[in-house]
Design an enzyme around this catalytic site. Structure first.
Site, PDB file in Angstrom:
ATOM      1  N   SER A 168      -3.024  -7.482   3.197  1.00 34.04           N
ATOM      2  CA  SER A 168      -3.482  -7.292   4.579  1.00 34.04           C
ATOM      3  C   SER A 168      -3.908  -8.629   5.177  1.00 34.04           C
ATOM      4  CB  SER A 168      -4.653  -6.301   4.624  1.00 34.04           C
ATOM      5  OG  SER A 168      -4.237  -5.037   4.193  1.00 34.04           O
ATOM      6  N   HIS A 207       0.842  -1.205   0.000  1.00 33.71           N
ATOM      7  CA  HIS A 207       0.000   0.000   0.000  1.00 33.71           C
ATOM      8  C   HIS A 207       0.875   1.252   0.000  1.00 33.71           C
ATOM      9  CE1 HIS A 207      -3.260  -2.526   2.233  1.00 33.71           C
ATOM     10  NE2 HIS A 207      -3.702  -2.303   1.009  1.00 33.71           N
ATOM     11  N   LYS A 241     -15.986  -7.429   3.510  1.00 30.81           N
ATOM     12  CA  LYS A 241     -15.045  -7.985   4.489  1.00 30.81           C
ATOM     13  C   LYS A 241     -15.399  -7.523   5.898  1.00 30.81           C
ATOM     14  CE  LYS A 241     -11.114  -7.296   1.303  1.00 30.81           C
ATOM     15  NZ  LYS A 241      -9.920  -6.439   1.136  1.00 30.81           N
ATOM     16  N   ARG A 261      -2.443  -6.657  -8.185  1.00 34.94           N
ATOM     17  CA  ARG A 261      -1.392  -7.674  -8.023  1.00 34.94           C
ATOM     18  C   ARG A 261      -1.580  -8.845  -8.972  1.00 34.94           C
ATOM     19  NH1 ARG A 261      -2.771  -8.400  -1.883  1.00 34.94           N
ATOM     20  NH2 ARG A 261      -4.724  -8.260  -3.001  1.00 34.94           N
TER      21      ARG A 261
HETATM   22  O1  PNS Z   1      -8.632  -2.337   0.187  1.00 34.81           O
HETATM   23  P1  PNS Z   1      -9.944  -2.821  -0.390  1.00 34.81           P
HETATM   24  O2  PNS Z   1     -10.665  -3.712   0.611  1.00 34.81           O
HETATM   25  O3  PNS Z   1      -9.765  -3.461  -1.740  1.00 34.81           O
HETATM   26  O4  PNS Z   1     -10.840  -1.510  -0.619  1.00 34.81           O
HETATM   27  C1  PNS Z   1     -12.142  -1.611  -1.140  1.00 34.81           C
HETATM   28  C2  PNS Z   1     -12.891  -0.275  -0.939  1.00 34.81           C
HETATM   29  C3  PNS Z   1     -12.946   0.075   0.542  1.00 34.81           C
HETATM   30  C4  PNS Z   1     -12.181   0.822  -1.706  1.00 34.81           C
HETATM   31  C5  PNS Z   1     -14.339  -0.476  -1.503  1.00 34.81           C
HETATM   32  O5  PNS Z   1     -14.993  -1.498  -0.802  1.00 34.81           O
HETATM   33  C6  PNS Z   1     -15.158   0.812  -1.442  1.00 34.81           C
HETATM   34  O6  PNS Z   1     -15.057   1.638  -2.335  1.00 34.81           O
HETATM   35  N1  PNS Z   1     -15.955   0.979  -0.358  1.00 34.81           N
HETATM   36  C7  PNS Z   1     -16.753   2.173  -0.148  1.00 34.81           C
HETATM   37  C8  PNS Z   1     -18.218   2.006  -0.629  1.00 34.81           C
HETATM   38  C9  PNS Z   1     -18.315   2.241  -2.130  1.00 34.81           C
HETATM   39  O7  PNS Z   1     -18.139   3.340  -2.615  1.00 34.81           O
HETATM   40  N2  PNS Z   1     -18.569   1.152  -2.896  1.00 34.81           N
HETATM   41  C10 PNS Z   1     -18.547   1.165  -4.347  1.00 34.81           C
HETATM   42  C11 PNS Z   1     -19.801   1.653  -4.981  1.00 34.81           C
HETATM   43  S1  PNS Z   1     -21.297   0.839  -4.527  1.00 34.81           S
END
Ligand code: PNS
Length: 161
Positions: free
Chosen positions: A128, A17, A41, A90
């Site tokens: 993570s 990250h 998650k 990745r």
């Molecule tokens: O590190 P991650 O778990 O891949 O991050 C995913 C994250 C947090 C960026 C994604 O789940 C997210 O954007 N969550 C916020 C809610 C949102 O905007 N969802 C997408 C549109 S419905």
């Protein structure tokens, strides 16, 4: 001034990250790291703990800052005047997922683009999820968690016992 948002759950932040945030900070004028809820998650650490670790990790990057948000990423990006989201990939699986998220976020916030940066080869195995497993088995985290964040993480773990 071109602002990018680096979103993620950062549960916890890894060296992968941090590499991504540093590379985004070299491309954009300003980077806002957004510590978010991933509805898919269940988080090991609270939003506040994750934000504290992220802030400790990025304190050396002058044009990066971090905030947390429990809402919609596209709205956060719009409110911060960001022109792009930056995510790391990745693998092909990561790419397929991020490609879909990029379409959704662009629909929610027209003009908001997503920049996908390939993970460094040395970081491809770091996640993570892997760090959480290492925490469970009390393994050394120095190679997978940024130096600034390790101290905060150790303190948080100590407070849990
Ligand atoms: O590190 P991650 O778990 O891949 O991050 C995913 C994250 C947090 C960026 C994604 O789940 C997210 O954007 N969550 C916020 C809610 C949102 O905007 N969802 C997408 C549109 S419905």
């Amino acid at each position: 001034m071109k602002t990018a948002v680096c979103p993620g759950s950062f549960d916890p932040i890894t060296v992968g990250h941090l590499d991504l945030i540093e590379r985004a900070a070299a491309i954009f004028d300003k980077v806002v790291v957004c510590v978010m809820v991933n509805g898919e998650k269940r988080s090991r650490f609270t939003l506040e703990q994750r934000l504290e670790m992220v802030r400790a990790a990025i304190c050396q990057i002058p044009n990066a800052e971090a905030e947390m948000c429990g809402g919609l990423l596209a709205a956060f990006a719009r409110d911060h005047g960001a022109c792009a989201l930056v995510k790391g990939v990745r693998s092909g699986t990561d790419f397929d997922w991020e490609y879909q998220m990029a379409q959704i976020n662009r629909e929610l916030c027209p003009g908001l683009d997503t920049v996908l940066l390939p993970a460094r080869s040395g970081h491809v195995h770091i996640s993570s999820t892997m760090v959480r497993e290492m925490i469970r088995y009390q393994q050394n985290l120095d190679n997978c968690v940024p130096a600034g964040a390790v101290a905060v993480l150790r303190r948080i773990l100590k407070e849990e016992v």
